[in-house]
Each structure stands twice: as structure tokens, then as C-alpha cells.
Design a protein around this motif. Structure first.
Motif, mmCIF file in Angstrom:
data_model
loop_
_atom_site.group_PDB
_atom_site.id
_atom_site.type_symbol
_atom_site.label_atom_id
_atom_site.label_comp_id
_atom_site.label_asym_id
_atom_site.label_seq_id
_atom_site.Cartn_x
_atom_site.Cartn_y
_atom_site.Cartn_z
ATOM 1 N N UNK A 110 -11.313 2.158 -0.900
ATOM 2 C CA UNK A 110 -11.216 2.287 -2.663
ATOM 3 C C UNK A 110 -10.112 3.163 -2.991
ATOM 4 N N UNK A 111 -9.712 4.068 -2.235
ATOM 5 C CA UNK A 111 -8.606 5.087 -2.734
ATOM 6 C C UNK A 111 -7.340 3.997 -2.711
ATOM 7 N N UNK A 112 -6.816 3.265 -1.824
ATOM 8 C CA UNK A 112 -5.776 2.501 -1.768
ATOM 9 C C UNK A 112 -5.924 1.280 -2.811
ATOM 10 N N UNK A 113 -7.031 0.845 -2.984
ATOM 11 C CA UNK A 113 -7.420 -0.171 -3.855
ATOM 12 C C UNK A 113 -7.165 0.001 -5.442
ATOM 13 N N UNK A 114 -7.419 1.504 -5.742
ATOM 14 C CA UNK A 114 -7.308 1.587 -7.285
ATOM 15 C C UNK A 114 -6.239 2.868 -7.466
ATOM 16 N N UNK A 115 -5.607 3.225 -6.355
ATOM 17 C CA UNK A 115 -4.509 4.418 -6.379
ATOM 18 C C UNK A 115 -5.308 5.544 -7.079
#
Length: 479
Positions: A110-115
């Protein structure tokens, strides 16, 4: 002699022009529509029936929202604020608040998905139904001393809408910076006087809408977020729009069932940045942002914005990630159940892993085409082992995800393609066992007011209604 209006040569010329335009539109569809199924459907219909499909394609066809935020210009504005001692990307300057998802959570993507970062030190309060939510919203606004950032998809000019209007106007007259963003389609019935009097009081009011003439009546790319941040101290996210309907005062959908959350802590920095991108699109300026107040919160939170301007299918991938992360339970609540193939496959695989998969949807429809399509999808899900429940007391509008015993997400995103790809949405993921237990208690009460959907719901439906369901199913990519 005057040309006959319906002469055969004139009709042939018009049809020829439409077919040529249809071919160009079909090429555009193949190049821009995100899903292969949607691209094929649009291309074939535009080539074969351009007289019927060109106008719908102009309104519904594009799956990309171009020009949303110019990254370099946005960064330049951020740099100017930082030079003045104002830091809108607060979390990047305070790494002590940045956390990582535990390795066994399954949510690291989720961290990389939404930055956006997972942040520690927050407090979240569950707000169940409209009366509690509106009381908290208005109380926060009335206590504002510096800045109010507020955006809603739909606002009605009724008692609830005027209460919001009056509270914002009073604070604006008192010198508080009020920046108010509303969606042009969701608020299409909002009178000009509502906006004008807010502006006269000193509020900055802007409409979120595409600026291209071709998209003047574009019903896609709506800003479906519901967000309020006051003084960097307190914020609100959830399913409620503004109107007495959301208080359960309008038949036949009453009583209205919805969920919001109140947030305090570092996550408000991210929420302000989400608002800033939307405000920048509407104004080409950054809003008044404040460093979030940090207290003694203990909860991990991550704001998860998604929308058609994203390079990835952020909305759909959020649900896929959440469902795949479940080891013992994933409970979902959504007023609309029109999942894409990725989300439906994730639900089926979760069942195969032995996960308790439950989905709560309404019994009463507010949009009949979506409801018919949802009924067919619910039948397919039940066949796959997903437990589907229909909430019976009134219309159920909450958007909630509960994962195992420690993760919960609440916000504006529905389980449909419009939220996956066509609308700007906002969810907040909370990683906290105590809060997850509160969400579980809430959903247990909701399931107790629901009936479980069996295979007989579809089988006992008259044939003509089943035909309508299958026709509605064809429109799933735009529902």
C-alpha cells in the motif's frame, strides 16, 4: 431548389460522416480505455453504430483524467511554501513518525501503491451514522481558529447543508481561512446563492470539474472524496455527504446507514496534501496547510487516495491488496457491489484459503441499474463461497473494510468500477487492534440487521428481471 431535410443523399452523407468520426473514436478507445473488455466494446459499437454510441462515448468513454496536476508546477508551489517556513510535505521532514507495515500484515504494497506513508502517533474515532457525524463536523468547524479545508461530493440546500454553510460563513467572517471544494456534478442542484453567500462571507469556494469543453457534461472523473481538516488539529473522512438524506430523513431510503471517522495526529499532514492536489487542480494555487498537531496518539494510519489520474489501477489494487492480506477474515461493506475481475478473483481465492469472507450490501436500491448488476454479481459471489448479506432497515451507504483482527479501512470508495477507476476517492487504513475491535462490533450489529443472500435470490427471480440483471451487467465497466 431548397435541399430536402430528409433526402436520401443527405442522410447518406450524415451517416458517412458519423462512421468516419466513429472510426477515429474507436481508435481513440483502443488507445485510451484501460481494460481490454471496455476497449473492445467501445470500438465495436463506435464502428458499427456510431449514431448511437458517439454521444455516450463523449460523456463516458475516456478512462483517463489528463492534466490533473502538473507535477513540476505543483513541486514549485510546494518549494515556495517551504521557503516561507510552511511545509506541506510534513511527514517527509519528520521520519520519526513514519512506520512500516509488519512483515506478516500483507499490506506493505500500500505504501508504494499510493506513495503515502504509514504514520504512527494518531488517534481515530469511529462515527456511526449522520447525527453523530454532523455533530462532530460542525463542532470542529465552530472551533476553527486558522484554516478549514473542506470538500464533499454532494451537498444539498436543506437544513443540513445550510448548517454547514452557516458554520463555514461564520468562521470566514471571523477571519479564518475557509477553502471549500465541491464537485460540479455531485452538487449540480446546489443553488448559486449557496456558493455566492459563502464567497461574500470571505470563503474561497471552487468547483472541481474538468475544463475541456468536450467534457462539459462529463459524468466520469468526479471527485467523490469527503474530507474536512480543521487547523491541522482534526480531520474527517468517510461515506457521508451533506444533506438531510444522510440523516435518514428521506423516504424510501431511510433510515440511512453510514460511517465516518474523526482523525487526529500526523496523518492529517497527508490528508492536507490530498486536498492540496485537488485544490491545485481547481485554482493552480496551494491551500492554507498547517503542520499537524502531534499528541499522544498510538495508532498507525495511512491515507490512501486513488483516482483516474494515477499511473496504476490504484482503487482496484487497494481492494485486491486488502483482500489478499486477510488470513482469517475480511469483511466488507459497500452500497454497490460491481467488482472487476481482479477483485472478484481475490475474493474467490480468499474463500479458497479458508478466510471468512463477508460482504454487506443494501436491500433497497438508490440506483436501479447498479442494483440489478449488483444482484447478479452477488449471485456469482455466493456461488464462489462468499457470504453476501443485505442490510434491511434502510439504505446502507458505508464503505468499510475489516481485515483479520487489527486492520480496518474506512472512506469513500465503493466496490465498483467507478470507484476503482473513474472517481477520485479517499480511504484511511488503520492498523490498531482496539480500533479493529470497534469496527468489528459495528459490523456485527449491521450483519444482525441483514439477511444472508442465498442462491435462491437469483433463481427465484422472474426471468424478465434476470434478463435485466444481465443487461445491467454489460454496463459494469461504467457503473
Amino acid at each position: 431548389m431548397p435541399v430536402e431535410l430528409f433526402s436520401t443523399p443527405l442522410i447518406a452523407t450524415i451517416l458517412g460522416v458519423l462512421h468516419i468520426v466513429g472510426i477515429f473514436a474507436a481508435v481513440h478507445a483502443v488507445m485510451t480505455v484501460r481494460t481490454s473488455q471496455g476497449a473492445i466494446a467501445w470500438a465495436l459499437s463506435l464502428v458499427m453504430m456510431p449514431w448511437l454510441t458517439l454521444l455516450p462515448y463523449a460523456v463516458l468513454g475516456s478512462a483517463y483524467f489528463t492534466g490533473y496536476t502538473n507535477p513540476q508546477r505543483f513541486r514549485n508551489e510546494v518549494a515556495r511554501l517551504q521557503a516561507r517556513g510552511i511545509d506541506p510535505v510534513w511527514a517527509q521532514r519528520h521520519p520519526e513518525y513514519i512506520a512500516e507495515y509488519p512483515e506478516d500484515s500483507g499490506l506493505q504494497a500500500l505504501t508504494r501503491l499510493t506513495d503515502t506513508p504509514l504514520l504512527r502517533g494518531n488517534h481515530v474515532r469511529l462515527l456511526i451514522n449522520g447525527e453523530v457525524t454532523y455533530e462532530a463536523l460542525l463542532a470542529a468547524i465552530r472551533q476553527a481558529r486558522q484554516a478549514i479545508l473542506v470538500q464533499f461530493f454532494a451537498i444539498a440546500d436543506d437544513a443540513a447543508g445550510r448548517a454547514l454553510h452557516d458554520a463555514l460563513a461564520e468562521r470566514a467572517r471571523a477571519g479564518v481561512t475557509v477553502q471549500f471544494l465541491y464537485d460540479g456534478i455531485g452538487c449540480h442542484a446546489l443553488p448559486e446563492a449557496y456558493i455566492a453567500t459563502l464567497a461574500e462571507a470571505g470563503a474561497q469556494v471552487r468547483k472541481f470539474a474538468t475544463r475541456r469543453l468536450a467534457n462539459r457534461f462529463q459524468i466520469n472523473f468526479r471527485n467523490h472524496r469527503k474530507l474536512l481538516v480543521v487547523d491541522g488539529e482534526v480531520g474527517f473522512v468517510g461515506g457521508h455527504n451533506i444533506g438531510t438524506m444522510y440523516l435518514g430523513e428521506r423516504a424510501p431510503l431511510s433510515p440511512w446507514r453510514d460511517t465516518h471517522i474523526e482523525l487526529r495526529g500526523p496523518v492529517l499532514g497527508t490528508l492536507q496534501l490530498v486536498f492540496a492536489e485537488d485544490w491545485f487542480w481547481a485554482t493552480r494555487q496551494l491551500p492554507h496547510m498547517l503542520a499537524p498537531a502531534t499528541r499522544d496518539g498510538t495508532m498507525l494510519c495511512q491515507a490512501l487516495p486513488s483516482g483516474p489520474a494515477d499511473a496504476r489501477e490504484t482503487g482496484s489494487l487497494f481492494f485486491v491488496t486488502a483482500i489478499n492480506a486477510a488470513r482469517s477474515r475480511v469483511w466488507l461493506a459497500s452500497p454497490y457491489f460491481v467488482p472487476d475481475e481482479a477483485v472478484m478473483s481475490a475474493l474467490e481465492l480468499a474463500v479458497m484459503r479458508g478466510v471468512d469472507v463477508r460482504v454487506l450490501i443494501p436491500t433497497r436500491p438508490d440506483h436501479h441499474v447498479v442494483f440489478h448488476a449488483s444482484t447478479l454479481f452477488a449471485h456469482d459471489a455466493v456461488q464462489a463461497g462468499v457470504r453476501m448479506f443485505r442490510y434491511e432497515p434502510g439504505f446502507m451507504h458505508q464503505k468499510v473494510v475489516l481485515i483479520d483482527d487489527r486492520a480496518a479501512a474506512i472512506g469513500s470508495a465503493n466496490l465498483d468500477n467507478r470507484s476503482f477507476r473513474l472517481n477520485f476517492e479517499l480511504m484511511v487504513m488503520t492498523l490498531d487492534a482496539g480500533f479493529a475491535a470497534e469496527v468489528e462490533t459495528m459490523l456485527v450489529a449491521d450483519f444482525a440487521c441483514a439477511r444472508e443472500v442465498g442462491l435462491d435470490e437469483y433463481r427465484n427471480t422472474p426471468y424478465w428481471r434476470r434478463a435485466l440483471m444481465h443487461i445491467a451487467h454489460l454496463f459494469a465497466p461504467i457503473l
